[in-house]
Each structure stands twice: as C-alpha cells, then as structure tokens.
Design a protein around this motif. Sequence first.
Motif, PDB file in Angstrom:
ATOM      1  N   HIS A 431       3.785   0.692  -9.037  1.00  0.00           N
ATOM      2  CA  HIS A 431       4.404  -0.459  -9.681  1.00  0.00           C
ATOM      3  C   HIS A 431       5.870  -0.487  -9.273  1.00  0.00           C
ATOM      4  O   HIS A 431       6.626   0.458  -9.562  1.00  0.00           O
ATOM      5  N   CYS A 432       6.251  -1.529  -8.583  1.00  0.00           N
ATOM      6  CA  CYS A 432       7.613  -1.675  -8.062  1.00  0.00           C
ATOM      7  C   CYS A 432       8.259  -2.882  -8.723  1.00  0.00           C
ATOM      8  O   CYS A 432       7.654  -3.964  -8.761  1.00  0.00           O
ATOM      9  N   ASP A 433       9.502  -2.726  -9.227  1.00  0.00           N
ATOM     10  CA  ASP A 433      10.183  -3.844  -9.883  1.00  0.00           C
ATOM     11  C   ASP A 433      10.428  -4.994  -8.921  1.00  0.00           C
ATOM     12  O   ASP A 433      10.503  -6.158  -9.332  1.00  0.00           O
ATOM     13  N   SER A 434      10.535  -4.689  -7.640  1.00  0.00           N
ATOM     14  CA  SER A 434      10.810  -5.735  -6.649  1.00  0.00           C
ATOM     15  C   SER A 434       9.539  -6.341  -6.072  1.00  0.00           C
ATOM     16  O   SER A 434       9.447  -7.554  -5.875  1.00  0.00           O
ATOM     17  N   CYS A 435       8.556  -5.500  -5.786  1.00  0.00           N
ATOM     18  CA  CYS A 435       7.364  -5.949  -5.056  1.00  0.00           C
ATOM     19  C   CYS A 435       6.143  -6.161  -5.941  1.00  0.00           C
ATOM     20  O   CYS A 435       5.132  -6.678  -5.472  1.00  0.00           O
ATOM     21  N   GLY A 436       6.210  -5.726  -7.200  1.00  0.00           N
ATOM     22  CA  GLY A 436       5.046  -5.814  -8.067  1.00  0.00           C
ATOM     23  C   GLY A 436       4.103  -4.648  -7.843  1.00  0.00           C
ATOM     24  O   GLY A 436       4.534  -3.519  -7.606  1.00  0.00           O
ATOM     25  N   ILE A 437       2.810  -4.924  -7.900  1.00  0.00           N
ATOM     26  CA  ILE A 437       1.805  -3.883  -7.691  1.00  0.00           C
ATOM     27  C   ILE A 437       1.532  -3.777  -6.197  1.00  0.00           C
ATOM     28  O   ILE A 437       1.181  -4.765  -5.555  1.00  0.00           O
ATOM     29  N   THR A 473       6.923   9.385 -10.687  1.00  0.00           N
ATOM     30  CA  THR A 473       8.086   8.830  -9.985  1.00  0.00           C
ATOM     31  C   THR A 473       7.882   8.929  -8.476  1.00  0.00           C
ATOM     32  O   THR A 473       7.631  10.001  -7.930  1.00  0.00           O
ATOM     33  N   THR A 474       7.978   7.790  -7.799  1.00  0.00           N
ATOM     34  CA  THR A 474       7.725   7.758  -6.365  1.00  0.00           C
ATOM     35  C   THR A 474       8.520   6.622  -5.738  1.00  0.00           C
ATOM     36  O   THR A 474       9.393   6.022  -6.383  1.00  0.00           O
ATOM     37  N   THR A 475       8.262   6.319  -4.490  1.00  0.00           N
ATOM     38  CA  THR A 475       8.908   5.205  -3.812  1.00  0.00           C
ATOM     39  C   THR A 475       7.870   4.170  -3.424  1.00  0.00           C
ATOM     40  O   THR A 475       6.697   4.482  -3.196  1.00  0.00           O
ATOM     41  N   CYS A 476       8.295   2.939  -3.340  1.00  0.00           N
ATOM     42  CA  CYS A 476       7.403   1.840  -2.980  1.00  0.00           C
ATOM     43  C   CYS A 476       7.115   1.887  -1.487  1.00  0.00           C
ATOM     44  O   CYS A 476       8.046   1.914  -0.672  1.00  0.00           O
ATOM     45  N   PRO A 477       5.862   1.887  -1.085  1.00  0.00           N
ATOM     46  CA  PRO A 477       5.537   1.911   0.347  1.00  0.00           C
ATOM     47  C   PRO A 477       5.895   0.608   1.061  1.00  0.00           C
ATOM     48  O   PRO A 477       5.893   0.562   2.291  1.00  0.00           O
ATOM     49  N   SER A 478       6.214  -0.435   0.297  1.00  0.00           N
ATOM     50  CA  SER A 478       6.557  -1.717   0.913  1.00  0.00           C
ATOM     51  C   SER A 478       8.058  -1.857   1.162  1.00  0.00           C
ATOM     52  O   SER A 478       8.492  -2.150   2.280  1.00  0.00           O
ATOM     53  N   GLY A 480      10.499   0.617  -0.086  1.00  0.00           N
ATOM     54  CA  GLY A 480      11.200   1.898  -0.101  1.00  0.00           C
ATOM     55  C   GLY A 480      12.000   2.147  -1.354  1.00  0.00           C
ATOM     56  O   GLY A 480      12.649   3.190  -1.494  1.00  0.00           O
ATOM     57  N   GLY A 481      11.964   1.207  -2.310  1.00  0.00           N
ATOM     58  CA  GLY A 481      12.697   1.376  -3.558  1.00  0.00           C
ATOM     59  C   GLY A 481      11.952   2.233  -4.560  1.00  0.00           C
ATOM     60  O   GLY A 481      10.849   2.718  -4.305  1.00  0.00           O
ATOM     61  N   ASP A 482      12.598   2.422  -5.721  1.00  0.00           N
ATOM     62  CA  ASP A 482      11.978   3.222  -6.776  1.00  0.00           C
ATOM     63  C   ASP A 482      10.694   2.548  -7.265  1.00  0.00           C
ATOM     64  O   ASP A 482      10.620   1.316  -7.382  1.00  0.00           O
ATOM     65  N   ALA A 483       9.711   3.365  -7.567  1.00  0.00           N
ATOM     66  CA  ALA A 483       8.424   2.849  -8.049  1.00  0.00           C
ATOM     67  C   ALA A 483       7.778   3.886  -8.953  1.00  0.00           C
ATOM     68  O   ALA A 483       8.205   5.045  -9.010  1.00  0.00           O
TER      69      ALA A 483
END
Length: 810
Positions: A431-437, A473-478, A480-483
């Motif tokens: 779940h990324c605040d910028s990219c969604g799911i 806690t991880t990073t967004c594969p799309s 690179g931000g927090d996810a």
Amino acid sequence: MTERYDFKAIEEKWLPIWESHNAWAAPRVPSRPKRYVLEMYPYPSGDMHVGHVENYTIGDAFARHWKMRGFDVLHPFGYDAFGLPAENAAIKLGIHPRESTYDNIEKFTASCKKLAFTFDWDRNLITCDPSYYKWNQWLFLRLFERGLAYKKVAKVNWCPVDKTVLANEQISNGVCWRCGSVPEVRDLDQWFFKTTEYAQRLLDDMDQLEWGDAVLTQQRNWIGRSEGARVTFTIAETGDEIEVFTTRPDTLYGVTFFVFAAEHPVAAKLAHRAGKAAEYAAFLDDVRRATDIERMATKRERRAFDLQAHVVNPLNGEEVPVFASDYVLMGYGTGAIMAVPGHDTRDFEFAEQIGAPVRRVVEGGDELPFEGDGVATNSGPFDGLPTAEAKRAIIDHLADRGIGRPEIQFRMRDWLISRQRYWGTPIPVVHCDSCGIVGLPDDQLPLELPLDADYHLTDDAMSPLAKATDWVTTTCPSCGGDARRETDTMDTFVDSSWYFLRFCDPHNEAAIFDRDLADAWMNVDQYTGGIEHAVMHLIYARFVTKFLHDMGLVEATEPFKRLMNHGLISMGGKMMSKSLGNIVEPGEVIARFGVDALRVFILFIGPPTDAYEWPPEGAEACVGAYRFCERVWRLVTDNIDLLRRAGAPSGVSAVRRATHRALAAITERYDRAAFNTAISEMMTLQRTLASSDASASDLREGVDVLLRVLAPIAPYLAEELWSELGASGSVHDESWPEVDAGLAAVDTTTLIVQIDSKVRGKVEVPGDIDEAAAIEAARGAERIAEQLEGREVARVIARPPNLVNFVLEK
C-alpha cells in the motif's frame, strides 16, 4: 515359508523393498492411456484417523486396479499445511506452527507408507513451503492484473473464537464451519476473488462432470441463477428512482409495499427526511448484529422501520408504503425489493407483522402465499396470461417504456479470501500513499512469511502480521517511496484451488507448471473426498481452472472429471473425535490384525459412498477381515507344493467355471467402485477353491486370479503369496486377469428383486439379460406387481443379471 500368517513379518519385508524400488512413481509423461487418481489432501493436524484411511484406501484401490488394467497412473499426495488448527495449537502449546506442522507431516507420511498407499512421493508437496505458496502469490497477481482480485470494505462474518473472517460458504446452519461459534458481523476492508465473473460457465460446464446429483444440486443452488427483470420504481416524495430485481415481474400488480435493506443509503436519507435519523441509527446497529443467514430465516419476527414514504408502481401508478427491514440484504440484488405478499413467503410473513394488504394476482392454488405458476389475474391488460407469457409480456412492456429490462442475476457472491491470521500465504501487494495498491514484481516472489513474527491474536480484527513492523515497512516497487505490506493472509482454500495442477509438474521453479505436462495428465480422472466441500473447495477449484485455461496455461476447463464423495464413519452416532473418546486408531487395528485386514474391512463395510457406524467393539470389528486374509493365506500355504508344480489349465471344469464367473463379477464391481461386493465375490471364490478337489492346474489358475484381484485391496498378502508361488516380479506389476467368456457364461441366474432394498422376490433370468429386460422381469416376478400397485416408484436400481431394486417415493 512360515506356516503362520505373520502379517507383521510380511509388512516388514515388503515395505522397504517397495520404497527402495520407488515402486509407485508415475512417468513424467504418460506413454499409455492415463489415469489421474487423487484424494483430497489432508490437513496435518495430527496422525491419521480411520476417516483418512477410508479416503485413501478407496483412492488406492482405484489407482492399483487401473495400473493393472494397463494405464499409466498418476497418484500423488501432499499436505494442506496452512490454516487455523496449527496456528491455534501453536498459541496453546507455545510451539511455532511450522514446527508442529512438519512434525505431524512426518507422522502422517509414515502412516501412509505403512498402509501401502501407492503415492508418488517424488511429487509430494506441502502448501506452507515457500516453493509452493510462491505460486499462490503468482496466481493472485494474475487475477489482480485482470481485475479479478480486488479489495473493498464489506460487511463480513467474524468468528469470535478463531478471530478471523469467514466466507459465506464457511457458515453452516448459522455457525462457524470449523469451531461451531456464532459469527459476528463487522465492516472490514477485505480482498475478494471475482468468482461471479465465471458464474454462468460454472453452471454450463456441469455437463462435463461425472459427479453425484447431490453435489451438483448444491452447486447449482449456491450459484443460484435467476432470470427476471430489473424494474424502476420512483419515490413519490423525493423523485428518486430505485431499481429492484425480481424473478416474478408477472406479480407487479400484487405489490402492496416496498422494502429497503437496512444498510441502503436511500433508507437512511428517507429516515432523516422524516426526522427519525437517531432512531434509524439505533435500528441499523441492531440489524447489523445479525448474520445474513439469520436475516434470511423464515418464521421469525422481522426488524421493521417505517420510513414514512411511498414508491410509485411503474405499471399501475399505485403508491405503496416504504419500509426498511433486516430480511432484505444489501449484498443481494439491488438492496431493495418490491413486496408481493400474495406470492412470496417472507413478504407474506412481513405483511402480517405490519398489517399490509395481501393481493392475489396469480390464480393457480388456494393457499396464500401461492408461489407457483398459474394464470395472471387482477393484472390489468395481462389478465388471463399463463405465468411464462405474462413474464415476457410485462418485461417487454417495461422495456418499451424505459422503466425496466430483462436481467439475469446470480445468488453466488465473490470469494472472500482475506484472513486475519498469521499461518497463511502473504498477499503480495503493498500500500503506497502515492501509487495506491501495487502488486509485487514476479522476481520478488515468494514474499515469505516472517517466521519470527508474533502470531498471537487480538480482538480488533487486526492481522498478527500487522505487529511485524520490520516486515510491514517496505518500499513501493513502482515509485520507490515508503509503503506498507498487506497484512492479511490468503484463505487456505486458495492453496487447494490449483494443487492438482502443480502435481503434474511439482519441481518447476520457473513456472506454475508446464503446459505440456498439465495437458498430458489433466483432468483428474477420479477425485475422492467429503461432500462438505461441495460449495467451497470444489467451486473454487473449478473457478481457478477456468481462469488458468483462459490464460492459455492448460487445455482443461474442469479440474475433476469424476467425483466420489465417501461416506462418513461415525461411532456411537457421532463423528469420531478424540475429545469424545469414540475414536478407533488405525495403529491399534494394524497392530492386532495387520494393514491388509484394515484395508479389507474399510472397503467391505458397505458401498464407499454410504455412511458407516463403526461397531462399539472398536478394533475388534476387523477380526472378520483378518480371518478372510488368513483363509487366503491357508489356501496357498496348505497347497504350496502342488501349486508350484502346476502346469497351464485346459478344458472345462467346475472350478474353472467358478473362477471365471467370479472374475467377471469382480471386474464389473471394480469398474463401478463396488469394492464391498467385489470382496464378497473374492470370499466366495476362496471358499470354492478351498473346498474343491480340483486339479493342480485348475487350482493354480484360481489362486492366480484370486491374488491378482485381491492385490489392490490387500497388497502385502497378495505380494507375499505371489512371491512364494515362484512367480517372477511383483504381483502389482501384473496385468489384470482376462475373463474367458465361454467359461464365465451362465445359462440362467437368479435375479433378486428388492423393494426399498429389502428382498421381495426372485426370478430366473438369462445370464446375459440387459437392463430393460431385467426390470421387466422383476416387475413380473411373483407378488412384486401387487406390492407395487398404487405406489409410485422414484427410481429403479438395476444390476443385471443379479439385482433390481425398486425405490419408492417416500
């Protein structure tokens, strides 16, 4: 050889030989006609019980028999190793679920081998291993990419004991299918698979299935295809248009009130308009405490709320009052109904409760409500039309005026796969605040379950994985931000929705399976397991197979060609349970009477689809099966020198005729899985051979036939005696004996005539009589015609030339 039937020594001799030879390994690709035999794999919550023995002994008899009939047989095995029992045991005992699961698998595997089940252990799979659940995650991502896996807030059934969500299919008689507790209703953000996308195909393709009527009927009812109309009503006070779905548009003139589901947003809006917002909020809280199962029940007081509004009937312009109630569900249809109390039971009961009028608009029966077909009445220009014609005419009329249209709906809901538990497959999204799911890339699979996570449960519907902050806690594969990782795990029915395909290619690290290998073995020719999975596992497996077919990964569109639902073994009138103390341990039977005696007993107790009540004497019940094995032992060992010297049989003798008649009957019984009566024929053949004064060659032929037909059921005994006779190779590599039609021919035989499974007569018939002639002969048997007179026959079970059974309507 020893004179005593020492089954322990025989088992100790042959088990390591079979294991060292990898005797049951299937070829990678079949070179002969194939048979794929599979039993529903077990949850390894402990060692094997007699229910497991029944399931796998039935499957093993199929596999061994078909191998002897010249087929290449795939008979694999694995473990449904994720799930609640291991996690609950871990919490109770302080043992990690992985540790307890693998300990139980080791015990279960040893029992399988001891029982001589012909599993290809090179293909063994364990669903909690990352090498397997990697492909669960891959499957999820393919569904997600195509819009068939999605997440939404939904009202769900929450089990307060297991502390997880239950799919609708996992509620039986209003309680949790696993623990028996009454579910609560909660609103949670949940993952679903869009099984409804395949609803029509699931119905259409039932024609391909050789399954019992009971399972197919359950599936049809669960899918619940309904043909009808979508009709637009208008709220008189606000002008809002509200659509309803009805299967009986012919009853529109019988609408006397209108009902919203309590959760419908328009209902809350109307309550607010009436100045009753607070009262409605309390009403809604009360409704939400009930499960959908409870809300749909009849013969109960409904929760009702008068919304002080009216809707306009689009056909006749009549205004009728509007209510909200708990008996209408937001998740079914449109969440609103036109109420026709003259022709619907729930509407009728609600009308009596609120004092609404009841109007008859279909003539055809005196009772109210009348829910059958008839002729339209009190229906304006449609009066006099039969129901089917009235439906079509009214739908056409609505469509012409733009206030309705024909529509098909399904009762089945999408498959809820989210579970707020630890011991399951992690869902491979972030779940990324910028990219969604965002789905994980395939090269990041498997997303492994953190073995050091705290798996203890909470009451707040939060998954235990949510507490593993380092993992979450991880990073967004799309971008690179927090996810944040998804913390729900998958329903374990996902594991079993495709495992039969992985068995075709279990060691493939690059793909879920190879298409050529899957097409070579699929679909499963014989699947055996309990009927309790009719609307869960069996529907899910059919859905996933169709999805993978649509991806071009497998030719098959159905997973299981032929299904057998074995009967339940109980004791003292209850399902066997350690806690109730009414359990028979297979180990106890094996220690006293041997593996073969247990296998013979399990298959001899009755048709494999029938329930069986284990006698109160427990293991001692198997003594008769042991004595049969011992008699076969004596038959061979008492005549061993004679049998070893025997030459080839020739000519005609009473013993040769008996041998080939028995062989013909046994072969026919194997072909239709009537293992109990096949064993009965073997017992008769053994007695015939033991009491005869046949020549050595005729006796040897009879013994050879007996051992080969017995081998799929009593493998240790048959192998030992075959070896002692001096035959080369294993009896399990032998071909099935061929019937000599001339020797097996019977001029006449006695046809047993039953009524409701009780013998009521006998008649002599030709040995080659066909089914129609056998039924005719049975009806003409002495006293049968008069016993059937005036009584309706529901069905006829014919097994010419031996049996005809007339089953009467109850």
